[in-house]
Write a protein that holds these residues in place. Sequence first.
Motif, PDB file in Angstrom:
ATOM      1  N   LYS A  42       0.804  -1.222   0.000  1.00  0.00           N
ATOM      2  CA  LYS A  42       0.000   0.000   0.000  1.00  0.00           C
ATOM      3  C   LYS A  42       0.843   1.282   0.000  1.00  0.00           C
ATOM      4  CE  LYS A  42      -4.384  -1.692   1.727  1.00  0.00           C
ATOM      5  NZ  LYS A  42      -5.504  -1.457   2.664  1.00  0.00           N
ATOM      6  N   ILE A  43       2.157   1.130   0.083  1.00  0.00           N
ATOM      7  CA  ILE A  43       3.036   2.282  -0.126  1.00  0.00           C
ATOM      8  C   ILE A  43       4.111   1.874  -1.121  1.00  0.00           C
ATOM      9  CG2 ILE A  43       2.608   3.259   2.162  1.00  0.00           C
ATOM     10  CD1 ILE A  43       5.371   2.239   2.990  1.00  0.00           C
ATOM     11  N   SER A  44       4.698   2.861  -1.770  1.00  0.00           N
ATOM     12  CA  SER A  44       5.706   2.548  -2.792  1.00  0.00           C
ATOM     13  C   SER A  44       7.121   2.855  -2.321  1.00  0.00           C
ATOM     14  CB  SER A  44       5.420   3.344  -4.075  1.00  0.00           C
ATOM     15  OG  SER A  44       5.394   4.736  -3.808  1.00  0.00           O
ATOM     16  N   GLY A  45       7.253   3.615  -1.244  1.00  0.00           N
ATOM     17  CA  GLY A  45       8.568   3.980  -0.744  1.00  0.00           C
ATOM     18  C   GLY A  45       8.797   3.488   0.671  1.00  0.00           C
ATOM     19  N   LYS A  46       9.399   4.364   1.492  1.00  0.00           N
ATOM     20  CA  LYS A  46       9.683   4.006   2.880  1.00  0.00           C
ATOM     21  C   LYS A  46       9.174   5.104   3.806  1.00  0.00           C
ATOM     22  CE  LYS A  46      13.881   1.306   1.918  1.00  0.00           C
ATOM     23  NZ  LYS A  46      15.330   1.135   2.230  1.00  0.00           N
ATOM     24  N   VAL A  47       8.646   4.691   4.928  1.00  0.00           N
ATOM     25  CA  VAL A  47       8.187   5.619   5.959  1.00  0.00           C
ATOM     26  C   VAL A  47       8.653   5.076   7.305  1.00  0.00           C
ATOM     27  CG1 VAL A  47       6.208   6.680   7.110  1.00  0.00           C
ATOM     28  CG2 VAL A  47       6.159   6.317   4.624  1.00  0.00           C
ATOM     29  N   ASP A  77       9.776   9.929  10.469  1.00  0.00           N
ATOM     30  CA  ASP A  77       8.834  10.727   9.687  1.00  0.00           C
ATOM     31  C   ASP A  77       7.620  11.098  10.532  1.00  0.00           C
ATOM     32  OD1 ASP A  77      10.225  10.624   7.114  1.00  0.00           O
ATOM     33  OD2 ASP A  77       9.763   8.486   7.179  1.00  0.00           O
ATOM     34  N   LEU A  78       7.216  10.173  11.411  1.00  0.00           N
ATOM     35  CA  LEU A  78       6.076  10.386  12.288  1.00  0.00           C
ATOM     36  C   LEU A  78       6.408   9.807  13.656  1.00  0.00           C
ATOM     37  CD1 LEU A  78       3.195   9.131   9.938  1.00  0.00           C
ATOM     38  CD2 LEU A  78       3.919  11.508  10.255  1.00  0.00           C
ATOM     39  N   ILE A  79       5.880  10.433  14.709  1.00  0.00           N
ATOM     40  CA  ILE A  79       6.048   9.930  16.075  1.00  0.00           C
ATOM     41  C   ILE A  79       4.672   9.597  16.628  1.00  0.00           C
ATOM     42  CG2 ILE A  79       6.886  10.429  18.402  1.00  0.00           C
ATOM     43  CD1 ILE A  79       8.843  12.441  17.106  1.00  0.00           C
ATOM     44  N   ILE A 280      12.307   2.143  22.795  1.00  0.00           N
ATOM     45  CA  ILE A 280      11.886   3.038  21.722  1.00  0.00           C
ATOM     46  C   ILE A 280      11.736   2.138  20.504  1.00  0.00           C
ATOM     47  CG2 ILE A 280      12.534   4.961  20.222  1.00  0.00           C
ATOM     48  CD1 ILE A 280      14.269   5.995  22.558  1.00  0.00           C
ATOM     49  N   ALA A 281      10.508   2.024  20.002  1.00  0.00           N
ATOM     50  CA  ALA A 281      10.252   1.133  18.856  1.00  0.00           C
ATOM     51  C   ALA A 281      10.267   1.938  17.561  1.00  0.00           C
ATOM     52  CB  ALA A 281       8.920   0.433  19.019  1.00  0.00           C
ATOM     53  N   VAL A 282      11.001   1.441  16.595  1.00  0.00           N
ATOM     54  CA  VAL A 282      11.045   2.045  15.264  1.00  0.00           C
ATOM     55  C   VAL A 282      10.421   1.057  14.291  1.00  0.00           C
ATOM     56  CG1 VAL A 282      12.488   2.948  13.404  1.00  0.00           C
ATOM     57  CG2 VAL A 282      13.133   3.354  15.789  1.00  0.00           C
ATOM     58  N   ILE A 283       9.379   1.492  13.600  1.00  0.00           N
ATOM     59  CA  ILE A 283       8.745   0.645  12.585  1.00  0.00           C
ATOM     60  C   ILE A 283       9.043   1.244  11.219  1.00  0.00           C
ATOM     61  CG2 ILE A 283       6.599  -0.322  11.698  1.00  0.00           C
ATOM     62  CD1 ILE A 283       5.401  -0.079  14.453  1.00  0.00           C
ATOM     63  N   GLU A 284       9.750   0.494  10.396  1.00  0.00           N
ATOM     64  CA  GLU A 284      10.061   0.934   9.040  1.00  0.00           C
ATOM     65  C   GLU A 284       9.055   0.306   8.076  1.00  0.00           C
ATOM     66  OE1 GLU A 284      14.162   0.033   8.278  1.00  0.00           O
ATOM     67  OE2 GLU A 284      14.854   1.738   9.473  1.00  0.00           O
ATOM     68  N   LEU A 285       8.188   1.139   7.544  1.00  0.00           N
ATOM     69  CA  LEU A 285       7.230   0.684   6.550  1.00  0.00           C
ATOM     70  C   LEU A 285       7.893   0.767   5.176  1.00  0.00           C
ATOM     71  CD1 LEU A 285       4.144   2.765   7.754  1.00  0.00           C
ATOM     72  CD2 LEU A 285       4.786   0.470   8.459  1.00  0.00           C
ATOM     73  N   GLN A 286       7.782  -0.283   4.406  1.00  0.00           N
ATOM     74  CA  GLN A 286       8.382  -0.264   3.065  1.00  0.00           C
ATOM     75  C   GLN A 286       7.654  -1.208   2.136  1.00  0.00           C
ATOM     76  OE1 GLN A 286      12.277  -2.894   3.137  1.00  0.00           O
ATOM     77  NE2 GLN A 286      12.311  -1.503   4.896  1.00  0.00           N
ATOM     78  N   ASN A 287       7.805  -0.929   0.847  1.00  0.00           N
ATOM     79  CA  ASN A 287       7.154  -1.752  -0.166  1.00  0.00           C
ATOM     80  C   ASN A 287       7.837  -3.110  -0.264  1.00  0.00           C
ATOM     81  OD1 ASN A 287       7.005  -2.611  -3.261  1.00  0.00           O
ATOM     82  ND2 ASN A 287       5.174  -1.445  -2.726  1.00  0.00           N
TER      83      ASN A 287
END
Length: 287
Positions: A42-47, A77-79, A280-287
């Motif tokens: 549902k996304i094409s890049g990274k967030v 990018d978002l907290i 501190i949790a970091v979630i990397e959303l990526q395609n």
Amino acid sequence: MKHRKRRMLLIVAGVLVLGLMLSIYMSANCLTVNTYTWKTEKISGKVKLVVLSDLHDHEFGKDNKRLIAKVEEQQPDLILLDGDMLNEDSEDAHVPVTLVRELVKIAPVYYAKGNHEETYMQAGHEELIGELQDAGAVYLDQEYVDVQVHGETIRIGGLYAYAFGLDGNDSAEAVDPEIREFLEAYQDTDHLCVMLSHRPDSFIFGDASSVWKVDLVISGHNHGGQVVLPVLGGVFGGDQGYFPKYIHGMYQKDQMQIFATSGLGSHSEKLPRINNIPEIAVIELQN
């Protein structure tokens, strides 16, 4: 021979006690950053998302300067602040409000309440939402916003309530009409749907995870089990009982991805956090 054996037992006992004390200290004062990657079409890049939960008025350095510095290092990018950032019996909201005021200098901040915010507001602190908003947070409870990040559109919602019926009927069809209306509107999109839901219980029970079209549920609440035992894992899980499943990490449940952070602090639990470094949790959303 007996004297030597007794001395060895005392040494071993002393080492174990010191190890336990060190674990308790580290589980209250240290910080770790854990990164989780989740792929979605549902996304094409990274967030990059930073998730903070269950601070419980704790401070890592004055006004949480150590925590803020660690978050800034992640370049999010978002907290996302996922509830229980203060305590139900807190005198005021100084800790979360001050934290929000600094975090918004790093990235947009979205705040969903937990059970402690709920009780705190019920005790006469209705001003909490306004204070958080004035500090710069987007407060979400039975609300959602569509957010633009690097050309991607992500729908971020907040839901403290249960996404299924109560009083013996745990079907999603029996959910409160007001909650149903919110969820139906929330899921009516082709964009990536991220839901801040302080309690994973809101979606793991009943048929909620197979009915509602939420791509990623982000939760906290259970402090990673509070006490983490080698091999066995976290001990306490609230509504999930002992040695719960959904307490720390990424889980696939029906059509949902559910993430649970072990969080940052602890309230007046029967036991302190043990073998459980604040996260501190970091979630990397990526395609």
